[in-house]
Design a protein around this motif. Structure first.
Motif, short mmCIF file in Angstrom:
data_model
loop_
_atom_site.label_atom_id
_atom_site.label_comp_id
_atom_site.label_asym_id
_atom_site.label_seq_id
_atom_site.Cartn_x
_atom_site.Cartn_y
_atom_site.Cartn_z
N VAL A 276 0.95 -1.18 -0.08
CA VAL A 276 0.03 -0.07 0.07
C VAL A 276 0.85 1.43 -0.02
O VAL A 276 0.49 2.44 -0.53
CB VAL A 276 -1.10 0.12 1.13
CG1 VAL A 276 -1.75 1.16 1.24
CG2 VAL A 276 -2.02 -1.06 1.07
N THR B 171 -4.28 6.15 -2.24
CA THR B 171 -4.84 6.35 -1.07
C THR B 171 -5.23 7.93 -0.65
O THR B 171 -6.17 7.95 -0.06
CB THR B 171 -3.93 5.61 -0.12
OG1 THR B 171 -2.59 6.21 -0.15
CG2 THR B 171 -3.89 4.13 -0.34
N SER C 90 0.46 5.68 -2.84
CA SER C 90 0.21 6.57 -1.93
C SER C 90 -0.73 7.68 -2.61
O SER C 90 -1.61 8.36 -2.16
CB SER C 90 0.96 7.42 -1.22
OG SER C 90 2.37 7.95 -2.22
N PHE D 249 -6.90 -0.08 3.86
CA PHE D 249 -7.11 0.26 2.29
C PHE D 249 -7.30 -1.25 1.77
O PHE D 249 -6.93 -1.19 0.60
CB PHE D 249 -6.17 0.96 1.87
CG PHE D 249 -5.84 2.69 2.24
CD1 PHE D 249 -6.91 3.44 1.91
CD2 PHE D 249 -4.95 2.89 3.23
CE1 PHE D 249 -6.78 4.74 2.18
CE2 PHE D 249 -5.10 4.09 3.82
CZ PHE D 249 -6.04 5.11 3.37
N SER D 250 -7.40 -2.23 2.43
CA SER D 250 -7.45 -3.70 1.89
C SER D 250 -8.61 -3.58 0.72
O SER D 250 -9.74 -3.18 1.02
CB SER D 250 -7.72 -4.44 3.08
OG SER D 250 -6.79 -4.55 4.15
N SER E 170 -3.95 -2.02 -8.96
CA SER E 170 -3.67 -3.29 -8.19
C SER E 170 -2.63 -4.06 -8.90
O SER E 170 -2.20 -5.22 -8.18
CB SER E 170 -4.91 -4.36 -8.11
OG SER E 170 -5.69 -4.51 -9.05
#
Length: 419
Positions: A301, A308, A305, A321-322, A388
């Motif tokens: 993660v 996120t 950034s 943040f899964s 991802s």
């Protein structure tokens, strides 16, 4: 979700008939002094499309801590699609999936189907998806899970409508097997695996990857979930005197690891899946896990950034943040499939999902929806590499470009990500 290639076979009679007719046409053109020109096909202008995305997100139950990030990711993806002005509008309808207990998930799917969702993002757990997959796919709607890892979905009878942006757990076995081969070389290993954790695909993939590296498998023990005493299986594995051991599981990992440590094995001879001991190996003597290697699906993660930070703009209270990146990519892929097919139906989306993910064809790589949409609308093939990872969906709807993290325990029995 396997598709079989069909070859084209033309009978001799058909070929001859075609040749004769073509000869007559050619002669007629010569006699008339005309020349044959290939018709120019005009690419039809893209339609204005509206895609309704159903968000099957846990707002209650055991999985509710994952819901906020998944909801924010789906909202962000819809925002990015709508802001791209690509003649596609995404609307999001949300419903609480709960967990795999009760009928919350089934009720939520009923609600999303009533809202005319063409694609449903979810469920997060294998148990939820197993409850609702038939209801979704039998309605002709696409399901894309951002979190399912069960191998059961790879060959499920889903009419090509089930997909996922999270890898099958078998890929984790391959990753761990490769890591062990790199570290042990032509040495030997034992595998102890719990029957509830991706059995038999994960341990099989692990052993195959290790054997390809030139090593030797001396012992493989499958541990029944209901087994109380593991001493017999553990003793057999230790007696085989492997150079290292792979511990595939969660509930029994600590007991197995401690037995091998007591038998003289050091941390760098212990390999685990799924962060089964947790971030801290608090039940172990100081330094006993030093060098132990652990695998866990998912990207780092800290490397995303920018993504996120954008999620925090939507929901500033996010801490976990899964599955957010996988959820975001699921919406983007569905949107690109709609653009590529120029239709809004589950069947149409399903026919293009593999292509736009880079799993078929020779597409141009794009990492944002806006860039990917431009490629599609220009009549070319896109290969979307998402937040991802590369994704690259195969015939079974499984991502082949998924990321498996490699972690290592230090002398303080705390792990850190090393790859």
């Amino acid at each position: 979700m396997t598709s079989m290639p069909y070859g084209s076979r033309v009978s001799l009679r058909t070929r001859r008939g075609f040749t004769a007719v073509a000869g007559v046409i050619a002669a007629a053109l010569v006699l008339s002094g005309c020349s044959a020109e290939a018709p120019v096909e005009e690419t039809p202008a893209p339609k204005d499309l509206t895609l309704t995305v159903g968000a099957l997100v846990p707002e209650s139950g055991a999985l509710d801590k994952f819901g906020p990030a998944v909801s924010a990711a789906i909202a962000l993806a819809a925002q990015d699609v709508n802001d791209a002005n690509a003649k596609l509008t995404v609307n999001v309808e949300s419903a609480d999936s709960g967990d795999s207990t009760g009928t919350t998930a089934e009720d939520a799917v009923t609600e999303l189907l009533a809202a005319r969702a063409t694609v449903i993002i979810g469920g997060l757990s294998n148990g939820i998806s197993k409850k609702v997959i038939d209801k979704i796919t039998e309605a002709g709607v696409v399901e894309i899970s951002p979190a399912n890892d069960s191998p059961d979905f790879s060959n499920y009878g889903d009419n090509n409508l089930y997909w996922r942006t999270s890898p099958s757990c078998a890929l984790e076995g391959t990753a761990l097997g490769n890591e062990m081969a790199e570290r042990i070389g032509e040495g030997s290993i034992a595998i102890l695996s719990e029957d509830t954790l991706c059995e038999p695909l994960l341990p099989r993939a692990l052993s195959e990857a290790f054997l390809r590296g030139g090593g030797e498998l001396l012992s493989q023990e499958m541990i029944d979930e209901s087994a109380i005493d593991l001493d017999e299986q553990i003793d057999r594995a230790i007696a085989a005197k492997p150079d290292a051991v792979a511990i595939v599981g969660s509930k029994r990992s600590e007991k197995i690891a401690k037995a091998f440590i007591a038998a003289g094995y050091s941390g760098d001879q212990l390999f685990f899946t799924g962060l089964s001991l947790g971030e801290r190996g608090s039940g172990f003597a100081a330094g006993s896990l030093t060098g132990s290697i652990v695998t866990h699906p998912g990207l780092d993660v800290s490397t995303i950034s920018d993504f996120t930070d954008r999620l925090l703009e939507i929901n500033p209270s996010l801490k976990d943040f899964s599955y957010a990146a996988e959820s975001y990519d699921a919406v983007i892929l569905a949107s690109l499939a709609a653009l590529a097919s120029q239709k809004i139906s589950g069947e149409a989306l399903s026919s293009k999902l593999q292509e736009v993910s880079g799993g078929s064809g020779d597409g141009e790589v794009a990492t944002t929806f806006a860039d990917a949409a431009k490629i599609v609308l220009d009549g070319r093939t896109v290969d979307y590499d998402g937040v991802s990872g590369p994704i690259t969906l195969n015939d079974n709807g499984d991502p082949q470009g998924a990321i498996i993290g490699i972690y290592q325990y230090g002398s303080d029995n705390v792990y850190t990500r090393i790859n």
